[in-house]
Design an enzyme around this catalytic site. Structure first.
Site, short mmCIF file in Angstrom:
data_model
loop_
_atom_site.label_atom_id
_atom_site.label_comp_id
_atom_site.label_asym_id
_atom_site.label_seq_id
_atom_site.Cartn_x
_atom_site.Cartn_y
_atom_site.Cartn_z
N LEU A 5 -20.68 -35.43 77.03
CA LEU A 5 -21.45 -34.45 77.76
C LEU A 5 -20.45 -33.44 78.30
CD1 LEU A 5 -24.05 -36.47 79.93
CD2 LEU A 5 -24.50 -35.18 77.83
N ASP A 6 -20.79 -32.15 78.22
CA ASP A 6 -19.91 -31.14 78.79
C ASP A 6 -19.70 -31.40 80.28
OD1 ASP A 6 -20.06 -29.96 76.32
OD2 ASP A 6 -21.47 -28.40 76.94
N LYS A 7 -18.59 -30.94 80.81
CA LYS A 7 -18.29 -31.11 82.23
C LYS A 7 -19.44 -30.67 83.13
CE LYS A 7 -14.95 -29.82 85.82
NZ LYS A 7 -13.71 -29.06 86.14
#
Length: 248
Positions: A55-57
């Site tokens: 998951l992106d930051k």
């Protein structure tokens, strides 16, 4: 830091509700960051963990780990074909009621996060299905129009390219709100000033997969909470999502 919220755990798997702003592992995105989901979860449960996806930051929601290398390998072999991931996003404007975005994407190079990605790696197939759940028109001249429209969309990525949802909706001219890389700053500022929300409005709300050992269907849900849930309430969008996707 507040302990991570564990959504599911058994002998082989553990899933958390990853908060926005937390990296999964070290990355060129923020080389000075000192906290990562892998280390925090390992320390919290006292076991080594193996991330099964990314998951992106700035993205929140369901993040799944294996608890042993064999399970990680089993999941890796069938991950793309056997897993259904559902996201909720708030975007600028009003996209079509439903659609499929079929647009190949070139993988962003990340020397620390993925050493197997070459700077010269060609574009890869990327497909995203979506359905618009709700739309609103607010009486504010945020951009060049006298009013501003926004939509809540349910998103099903068929592939797992990095930043896929964010890049695909930018390609439709409906960027996600709070996206500092692919979005529009005037709309990001409006949501910060009007609603007090300064994060990317993308949440991995549900994951469905066959259990890697039993084969039984497994559904893991990360209900909306906090400021994002309050935002949906402010926009009168709560009834647009199932009860199990919200938690007051």
């Amino acid at each position: 830091m507040t302990p991570l919220s564990i959504l599911y755990q058994d002998e082989w798997l553990v899933a958390i509700d990853k908060p926005s702003g937390l990296l999964v592992h070290r990355s060129e995105i923020d080389r000075h960051e000192t906290q990562f989901a892998i280390q925090l979860l390992r320390d919290q449960i006292g076991r080594r963990v193996y991330p099964l996806h990314r998951l992106d930051k700035p993205t929140s929601g369901v993040l799944l780990f294996a608890l042993d290398s064999d399970t990680a390998k089993t999941c890796g072999e069938s991950w793309e074909s056997g897993v259904d991931k559902t996201y909720l996003a708030i975007v600028r404007g009003a996209p079509a009621e439903e659609g499929t975005i079929d647009k190949p994407l070139k993988e962003p190079w990340d020397r620390l996060g993925d050493r197997n990605v070459s700077k010269d790696k060609p574009e890869q197939p990327a497909v995203t299905d979506y359905r618009r759940l709700a739309t609103c028109e607010l009486p504010y001249a945020v951009d060049r129009y006298p009013t501003a429209r926004y939509s809540l969309v349910r998103v099903h990525p068929q592939t797992g390219r990095r930043h896929q949802i964010r890049r695909h909706f930018k390609s439709l001219s409906h960027p996600l709100i709070g996206d500092t890389s692919y979005g529009k700053s005037v709309h990001n500022r409006f949501f910060a000033e009007q609603f007090g929300v300064q994060r990317l409005l993308l949440h991995a709300v549900e994951m469905r997969l066959p259990h890697p050992h039993s084969g039984e269907p497994l559904t893991i849900c990360a209900p909306l909470t906090g400021e994002v849930l309050q935002l949906l309430e402010s926009l009168d969008w709560l009834n647009s999502i199932p009860l199990e996707w919200r938690k007051f």
